[in-house]
Design an enzyme around this catalytic site. Structure first.
Site, short mmCIF file in Angstrom:
data_model
loop_
_atom_site.label_atom_id
_atom_site.label_comp_id
_atom_site.label_asym_id
_atom_site.label_seq_id
_atom_site.Cartn_x
_atom_site.Cartn_y
_atom_site.Cartn_z
N LYS A 21 17.46 8.94 -16.38
CA LYS A 21 16.97 8.76 -17.76
C LYS A 21 18.09 9.00 -18.76
CE LYS A 21 13.81 11.99 -17.28
NZ LYS A 21 14.09 12.42 -15.88
N ARG A 96 5.72 13.91 -21.33
CA ARG A 96 5.70 14.34 -19.93
C ARG A 96 4.33 14.83 -19.50
NH1 ARG A 96 11.65 15.84 -19.25
NH2 ARG A 96 11.74 16.76 -17.21
N ARG A 134 25.41 16.60 -9.41
CA ARG A 134 25.63 16.41 -10.85
C ARG A 134 26.41 17.58 -11.44
NH1 ARG A 134 20.57 15.59 -14.74
NH2 ARG A 134 19.91 17.55 -13.79
N ARG A 167 23.76 22.61 -13.80
CA ARG A 167 22.59 23.16 -14.48
C ARG A 167 21.89 24.14 -13.54
NH1 ARG A 167 19.41 18.02 -17.00
NH2 ARG A 167 17.65 19.13 -16.11
N ARG A 178 10.48 20.98 -9.71
CA ARG A 178 10.50 19.95 -10.77
C ARG A 178 9.88 18.65 -10.26
NH1 ARG A 178 16.62 19.94 -11.85
NH2 ARG A 178 16.25 18.23 -13.31
P1 AP5 Z 1 20.69 11.73 -15.08
O1 AP5 Z 1 20.91 10.53 -15.91
O2 AP5 Z 1 21.22 13.03 -15.56
O3 AP5 Z 1 19.13 11.83 -14.69
P2 AP5 Z 1 17.89 12.36 -15.51
O4 AP5 Z 1 16.73 11.48 -15.18
O5 AP5 Z 1 18.23 12.52 -16.95
O6 AP5 Z 1 17.67 13.75 -14.78
P3 AP5 Z 1 17.32 15.19 -15.41
O7 AP5 Z 1 17.59 16.17 -14.33
O8 AP5 Z 1 18.00 15.42 -16.71
O9 AP5 Z 1 15.79 15.01 -15.64
P4 AP5 Z 1 14.72 16.07 -15.91
O10 AP5 Z 1 13.63 15.23 -16.42
O11 AP5 Z 1 14.37 16.93 -14.77
O12 AP5 Z 1 15.45 17.09 -16.90
P5 AP5 Z 1 15.36 17.31 -18.48
O13 AP5 Z 1 16.67 17.75 -18.93
O14 AP5 Z 1 14.70 16.16 -19.12
O15 AP5 Z 1 21.27 11.43 -13.61
C1 AP5 Z 1 21.26 12.44 -12.61
C2 AP5 Z 1 22.57 12.36 -11.81
O16 AP5 Z 1 22.61 11.12 -11.12
C3 AP5 Z 1 23.84 12.40 -12.68
O17 AP5 Z 1 24.86 13.04 -11.99
C4 AP5 Z 1 24.17 10.91 -12.90
O18 AP5 Z 1 25.56 10.71 -13.11
C5 AP5 Z 1 23.71 10.31 -11.57
N1 AP5 Z 1 23.20 8.96 -11.71
C6 AP5 Z 1 22.54 8.41 -12.77
N2 AP5 Z 1 22.21 7.13 -12.53
C7 AP5 Z 1 22.64 6.87 -11.27
C8 AP5 Z 1 22.59 5.71 -10.44
N3 AP5 Z 1 22.02 4.57 -10.87
N4 AP5 Z 1 23.13 5.77 -9.21
C9 AP5 Z 1 23.72 6.93 -8.75
N5 AP5 Z 1 23.80 8.06 -9.50
C10 AP5 Z 1 23.27 8.04 -10.74
O19 AP5 Z 1 14.34 18.52 -18.55
C11 AP5 Z 1 14.71 19.80 -18.09
C12 AP5 Z 1 13.59 20.81 -18.31
O20 AP5 Z 1 13.31 20.92 -19.71
C13 AP5 Z 1 12.24 20.44 -17.68
O21 AP5 Z 1 12.17 20.82 -16.32
C14 AP5 Z 1 11.29 21.23 -18.57
O22 AP5 Z 1 11.30 22.57 -18.24
C15 AP5 Z 1 11.91 21.07 -19.94
N6 AP5 Z 1 11.41 19.87 -20.64
C16 AP5 Z 1 12.13 18.76 -20.99
N7 AP5 Z 1 11.34 17.85 -21.59
C17 AP5 Z 1 10.09 18.40 -21.62
C18 AP5 Z 1 8.84 17.94 -22.09
N8 AP5 Z 1 8.70 16.73 -22.65
N9 AP5 Z 1 7.78 18.76 -21.94
C19 AP5 Z 1 7.90 19.99 -21.40
N10 AP5 Z 1 9.06 20.48 -20.91
C20 AP5 Z 1 10.14 19.68 -21.03
MG MG Z 2 18.42 14.16 -18.27
#
Ligand code: AP5
Ligand code: MG
Length: 235
Positions: A21, A96, A134, A167, A178
């Protein structure tokens, strides 16, 4: 042919942890100038700065659980008021939960905004490998990937020269939680947006560039079809 400069749209990126994402939101934001709104990044900043919202969210993030809806809704509502969201924005990690989706629908209705929900699907074993590989620059927040760099990751940000970190919630046991939380609380949003006719699924197990083109072409095609329908109705 879609004129991206004229579009006022919201792109919702929906997908499990590690689906890409953030990677796609950055590409879409760079290419089309839409604001990139990552609730995960905003919450991590709030935790780092010790704000009231950060204090409330910290234990949930560390445990791989979702922060309370009212905390995240408040952050998003405030962010959408900012000038850079006027033309359109990309939501990375929001909504979410079903209540968050309802809150967002109400905000869209006030602003008569068109939205596209892009579901990025990737198998669990690939997600776990991606998250374990990552690395992040604590200075500029850029993300590095062991998989994508094919072993050439040096441990330093190539822009800032700062040592890369991982992270805390990318620890294996937190990733498992997660993924469970995603299936239980976020996956139901697929049906929510399918019922509204705004959901499009993309195979996330391709190169980032191919995924980006798929998203771009999906939106362009749907936008063209909507415009043709609107023109026909106006005749
Ligand atoms: P990356 O692009 O970083 O993936 P991502 O989908 O953004 O993964 P996240 O871990 O950030 O998602 P998340 O939803 O768990 O975390 P968030 O920060 O939103 O890619 C991942 C890796 O793969 C990278 O190394 C990248 O380079 C690589 N990659 C990308 N594309 C690729 C491809 N095509 N092929 C190969 N490799 C690739 O949320 C964290 C926490 O915050 C949550 O757990 C929760 O506690 C809280 N939170 C956030 N939003 C909310 C909400 N709306 N409501 C409640 N709590 C929330
Ligand atoms: Mg992310």
């Amino acid at each position: 042919m879609v004129n991206w400069a004229d579009l006022k749209i919201a792109i919702i990126l929906l997908g499990p942890p590690g689906a890409g994402k953030g990677t796609q939101a950055r590409l879409l934001s760079e290419k089309f100038g839409f604001a990139h709104i990552s609730t995960g990044d905003m919450l991590r900043t709030a935790v780092k700065n010790g704000t009231e919202q950060g204090v409330r969210a910290k234990t949930f993030i560390e445990a791989g659980m979702l922060a309370p809806d009212e905390v995240v809704d408040g952050i998003v509502r405030e962010r959408l008021q900012q000038e850079d969201c006027r033309r359109g924005f990309i939501l990375d990690g929001y909504p979410r939960t079903l209540p968050q989706a309802d809150t967002l629908q109400a905000l869209f209705a006030q602003d008569v905004i068109r939205s596209f929900t892009i579901g990025i699907s990737v198998k669990d074993d690939v997600l776990v490998a991606r998250l374990g590989g990552r690395w992040i620059c604590p200075s500029c927040n850029r993300t590095f990937s062991r998989q994508l760099s094919s072993g050439s990751l040096k441990g330093l940000c190539d822009k800032c020269g700062v040592a890369l970190t991982q992270r805390n919630d990318d620890a294996v046991e937190v990733i498992t939680e997660r993924l469970r939380v995603y299936r239980e609380q976020t996956a139901p949003l697929i049906k929510y947006y399918q019922e509204r006719g705004t959901y499009f699924q993309i195979d996330g197990d391709q190169s980032p560039a191919k995924i980006f083109y798929s998203i771009r072409d999906t939106i362009a095609k749907r936008d063209g079809a909507d415009r043709a329908t609107a023109k026909g109705a106006a005749r």
